[in-house]
Design a protein around this motif. Sequence first.
Motif, PDB file in Angstrom:
ATOM      1  N   ARG A  34       0.820  -1.211   0.000  1.00 27.06           N
ATOM      2  CA  ARG A  34       0.000   0.000   0.000  1.00 27.06           C
ATOM      3  C   ARG A  34       0.855   1.263   0.000  1.00 27.06           C
ATOM      4  O   ARG A  34       0.544   2.245  -0.683  1.00 27.06           O
ATOM      5  CB  ARG A  34      -0.929   0.009   1.217  1.00 27.06           C
ATOM      6  CG  ARG A  34      -2.073  -0.970   1.104  1.00 27.06           C
ATOM      7  CD  ARG A  34      -3.029  -0.768   2.259  1.00 27.06           C
ATOM      8  NE  ARG A  34      -4.212  -1.612   2.141  1.00 27.06           N
ATOM      9  CZ  ARG A  34      -5.223  -1.608   2.999  1.00 27.06           C
ATOM     10  NH1 ARG A  34      -5.176  -0.807   4.047  1.00 27.06           N
ATOM     11  NH2 ARG A  34      -6.256  -2.390   2.820  1.00 27.06           N
ATOM     12  N   GLN A  35       1.963   1.233   0.781  1.00 25.54           N
ATOM     13  CA  GLN A  35       2.841   2.388   0.817  1.00 25.54           C
ATOM     14  C   GLN A  35       3.492   2.619  -0.538  1.00 25.54           C
ATOM     15  O   GLN A  35       3.624   3.770  -1.001  1.00 25.54           O
ATOM     16  CB  GLN A  35       3.918   2.174   1.900  1.00 25.54           C
ATOM     17  CG  GLN A  35       4.841   3.364   2.102  1.00 25.54           C
ATOM     18  CD  GLN A  35       4.110   4.595   2.603  1.00 25.54           C
ATOM     19  OE1 GLN A  35       3.091   4.490   3.265  1.00 25.54           O
ATOM     20  NE2 GLN A  35       4.646   5.766   2.284  1.00 25.54           N
ATOM     21  N   ASP A  37       2.252   1.671  -3.467  1.00 23.68           N
ATOM     22  CA  ASP A  37       1.208   2.162  -4.377  1.00 23.68           C
ATOM     23  C   ASP A  37       0.919   3.638  -4.125  1.00 23.68           C
ATOM     24  O   ASP A  37       0.706   4.415  -5.070  1.00 23.68           O
ATOM     25  CB  ASP A  37      -0.078   1.344  -4.201  1.00 23.68           C
ATOM     26  CG  ASP A  37       0.071  -0.077  -4.731  1.00 23.68           C
ATOM     27  OD1 ASP A  37       1.030  -0.324  -5.485  1.00 23.68           O
ATOM     28  OD2 ASP A  37      -0.774  -0.925  -4.384  1.00 23.68           O
ATOM     29  N   LYS A  38       0.905   4.029  -2.860  1.00 18.88           N
ATOM     30  CA  LYS A  38       0.634   5.422  -2.525  1.00 18.88           C
ATOM     31  C   LYS A  38       1.721   6.342  -3.073  1.00 18.88           C
ATOM     32  O   LYS A  38       1.435   7.403  -3.650  1.00 18.88           O
ATOM     33  CB  LYS A  38       0.525   5.576  -1.000  1.00 18.88           C
ATOM     34  CG  LYS A  38       0.209   6.987  -0.543  1.00 18.88           C
ATOM     35  CD  LYS A  38       0.101   7.033   0.971  1.00 18.88           C
ATOM     36  CE  LYS A  38      -0.173   8.465   1.452  1.00 18.88           C
ATOM     37  NZ  LYS A  38      -0.265   8.518   2.941  1.00 18.88           N
ATOM     38  N   GLU A  39       2.990   5.931  -2.909  1.00 19.23           N
ATOM     39  CA  GLU A  39       4.096   6.725  -3.442  1.00 19.23           C
ATOM     40  C   GLU A  39       4.027   6.821  -4.961  1.00 19.23           C
ATOM     41  O   GLU A  39       4.325   7.867  -5.538  1.00 19.23           O
ATOM     42  CB  GLU A  39       5.429   6.119  -3.003  1.00 19.23           C
ATOM     43  CG  GLU A  39       5.684   6.233  -1.509  1.00 19.23           C
ATOM     44  CD  GLU A  39       6.941   5.506  -1.085  1.00 19.23           C
ATOM     45  OE1 GLU A  39       7.576   4.869  -1.967  1.00 19.23           O
ATOM     46  OE2 GLU A  39       7.299   5.563   0.106  1.00 19.23           O
ATOM     47  N   ARG A  41       1.266   6.698  -6.764  1.00 17.15           N
ATOM     48  CA  ARG A  41       0.173   7.606  -7.122  1.00 17.15           C
ATOM     49  C   ARG A  41       0.562   9.065  -6.901  1.00 17.15           C
ATOM     50  O   ARG A  41       0.244   9.929  -7.714  1.00 17.15           O
ATOM     51  CB  ARG A  41      -1.081   7.288  -6.293  1.00 17.15           C
ATOM     52  CG  ARG A  41      -1.760   5.985  -6.650  1.00 17.15           C
ATOM     53  CD  ARG A  41      -3.175   5.952  -6.109  1.00 17.15           C
ATOM     54  NE  ARG A  41      -3.233   6.170  -4.679  1.00 17.15           N
ATOM     55  CZ  ARG A  41      -3.177   5.210  -3.766  1.00 17.15           C
ATOM     56  NH1 ARG A  41      -3.054   3.949  -4.155  1.00 17.15           N
ATOM     57  NH2 ARG A  41      -3.271   5.478  -2.478  1.00 17.15           N
ATOM     58  N   LEU A  42       1.237   9.334  -5.767  1.00 17.10           N
ATOM     59  CA  LEU A  42       1.607  10.712  -5.461  1.00 17.10           C
ATOM     60  C   LEU A  42       2.622  11.280  -6.446  1.00 17.10           C
ATOM     61  O   LEU A  42       2.746  12.501  -6.575  1.00 17.10           O
ATOM     62  CB  LEU A  42       2.166  10.809  -4.034  1.00 17.10           C
ATOM     63  CG  LEU A  42       1.155  10.541  -2.911  1.00 17.10           C
ATOM     64  CD1 LEU A  42       1.828  10.617  -1.556  1.00 17.10           C
ATOM     65  CD2 LEU A  42      -0.005  11.529  -2.981  1.00 17.10           C
ATOM     66  N   ASP A 220      -9.812   1.776   0.386  1.00 16.97           N
ATOM     67  CA  ASP A 220      -8.477   2.167  -0.050  1.00 16.97           C
ATOM     68  C   ASP A 220      -8.371   3.675  -0.224  1.00 16.97           C
ATOM     69  O   ASP A 220      -7.721   4.168  -1.150  1.00 16.97           O
ATOM     70  CB  ASP A 220      -8.099   1.436  -1.345  1.00 16.97           C
ATOM     71  CG  ASP A 220      -6.593   1.475  -1.598  1.00 16.97           C
ATOM     72  OD1 ASP A 220      -5.855   1.640  -0.619  1.00 16.97           O
ATOM     73  OD2 ASP A 220      -6.184   1.356  -2.770  1.00 16.97           O
ATOM     74  N   ASP A 221      -9.035   4.402   0.635  1.00 17.79           N
ATOM     75  CA  ASP A 221      -8.981   5.852   0.594  1.00 17.79           C
ATOM     76  C   ASP A 221      -8.051   6.332   1.707  1.00 17.79           C
ATOM     77  O   ASP A 221      -8.151   5.881   2.842  1.00 17.79           O
ATOM     78  CB  ASP A 221     -10.379   6.443   0.786  1.00 17.79           C
ATOM     79  CG  ASP A 221     -10.390   7.947   0.602  1.00 17.79           C
ATOM     80  OD1 ASP A 221     -10.164   8.645   1.596  1.00 17.79           O
ATOM     81  OD2 ASP A 221     -10.629   8.400  -0.535  1.00 17.79           O
ATOM     82  N   GLU A 222      -7.154   7.266   1.371  1.00 11.87           N
ATOM     83  CA  GLU A 222      -6.147   7.695   2.332  1.00 11.87           C
ATOM     84  C   GLU A 222      -6.766   8.361   3.552  1.00 11.87           C
ATOM     85  O   GLU A 222      -6.361   8.110   4.681  1.00 11.87           O
ATOM     86  CB  GLU A 222      -5.167   8.650   1.642  1.00 11.87           C
ATOM     87  CG  GLU A 222      -4.387   7.969   0.531  1.00 11.87           C
ATOM     88  CD  GLU A 222      -3.670   8.979  -0.344  1.00 11.87           C
ATOM     89  OE1 GLU A 222      -3.602  10.149   0.071  1.00 11.87           O
ATOM     90  OE2 GLU A 222      -3.189   8.591  -1.416  1.00 11.87           O
ATOM     91  N   GLN A 388      -4.415  10.735 -10.308  1.00 12.70           N
ATOM     92  CA  GLN A 388      -4.100   9.784  -9.241  1.00 12.70           C
ATOM     93  C   GLN A 388      -5.256   8.818  -9.008  1.00 12.70           C
ATOM     94  O   GLN A 388      -5.049   7.650  -8.661  1.00 12.70           O
ATOM     95  CB  GLN A 388      -3.765  10.551  -7.970  1.00 12.70           C
ATOM     96  CG  GLN A 388      -2.465  11.317  -8.052  1.00 12.70           C
ATOM     97  CD  GLN A 388      -2.276  12.295  -6.909  1.00 12.70           C
ATOM     98  OE1 GLN A 388      -3.038  12.296  -5.936  1.00 12.70           O
ATOM     99  NE2 GLN A 388      -1.256  13.142  -7.012  1.00 12.70           N
ATOM    100  N   LYS A 392      -5.036   4.788  -9.249  1.00  6.76           N
ATOM    101  CA  LYS A 392      -5.554   3.867  -8.229  1.00  6.76           C
ATOM    102  C   LYS A 392      -6.419   2.783  -8.861  1.00  6.76           C
ATOM    103  O   LYS A 392      -6.367   1.612  -8.456  1.00  6.76           O
ATOM    104  CB  LYS A 392      -6.362   4.643  -7.192  1.00  6.76           C
ATOM    105  CG  LYS A 392      -6.890   3.786  -6.062  1.00  6.76           C
ATOM    106  CD  LYS A 392      -7.826   4.562  -5.150  1.00  6.76           C
ATOM    107  CE  LYS A 392      -7.086   5.553  -4.327  1.00  6.76           C
ATOM    108  NZ  LYS A 392      -7.960   6.174  -3.299  1.00  6.76           N
TER     109      LYS A 392
END
Length: 405
Positions: A34-35, A37-39, A41-42, A220-222, A388, A392
Amino acid sequence: MAANGASCEQPQKRTGAKDKQNGKSADSSVRERRQKDKEERLSMVLWRRPVTTLHYFLLETLIKLKELTLKLWQRRGTVFLFLVLCSLFSIAYSTEGAHQQYVQYLEKKFLWCAYWVGLGILSSVGLGTGLHTFLLYLGPHIASVTLAAYECGSTDFPEPPYPDQIVCPQGGAVEGSISLLSIMSKVRLEACMWGAGTAIGELPPYFMARAARQSGADPDDEDYEEFEEMLEQAEGAQDFVTRAKLGVQHMVQKVGFFGILACASIPNPLFDLAGITCGHFLVPFWTFFGATLIGKAIIKMHIQKLFVIITFSKHIVEQMVSLIGSVPKLGPSLQKPFSQYLEAQRNKLHHAGGSAPADENWLSWVFEKVVLVMVCYFVISIVNSMAQSYAKRLQQQRHSEEKTK
């Protein structure tokens, strides 16, 4: 037998420990994924990957339009009724008759209200990334009406929508005829419409959290993940921000309608958390929206409106200008442009039919550039956010395909 029992229990303990270790390793791998994937996307922003970001933005826009079309088709009865009403209004609008004055009045009021509602939605939508339209539009509008009221000695301007410049009525100023209540009533419609727009803009976090809670699925929403982590770590929280968030969450959860009303009635940057909290704990829609609407469109707006009117009242403005001039060294150089700006505003109010002086002031120039920069930033943030969102979608699709293999 005891030895056999001990020998039987030993593998079970080892197996349980192994399962525990496997569970921890699985959780850590999910967290790492998840981390990552988040990086990823950002990194999808215009100044890093412009071509890919614009491509994803266009694809996400097409998907949103498709989803909107399907929703409208599901509610085709309501859409058909709306189209019939629009057709009737169009016929009444284009047909000559005595009713035209009422149609034009309704048109002006509707467009004026829609303008301020739209600005209110832009201000609160996006979980804190919205356009600050109070500082850019509503606040300056209230300030200009306040200055005009004291300069003209009356609030008898043309009713909104105003012309390009507010024009003083003929007859001159009457000293002491202006009160706070008269100015508040002059800007009440636009202020309340803006507040109603901010209440509407708070609905997406509520619906997101409510849908996630009812479906039982991980959205899966931050922001929702941050909310769940906050609930899990509530007991050991020590920092001020987390305790403030917990305070909002407890007030909304325990007090209900009046807790939401209290949070919505004051300037509160954490109110997005109240929407997520209400959705997570399945607070009824009208309880949440009713309290938010009353708090933002009535109570909070009157507080903000009163603050702006008092700040820009004639005697306070004159005191502010003289106070600026008393600052050593920089005071006189700063006092001059402020005085010129106020004088230019007064001159505009007294040029009803002719052309107002076109003296350019650097304060108005700076304000225009600040507005332009903030609008550009808002547009760029929308493009990045939608890109983004599409990234996702691709990540979720990839993970679902990996699970099926």
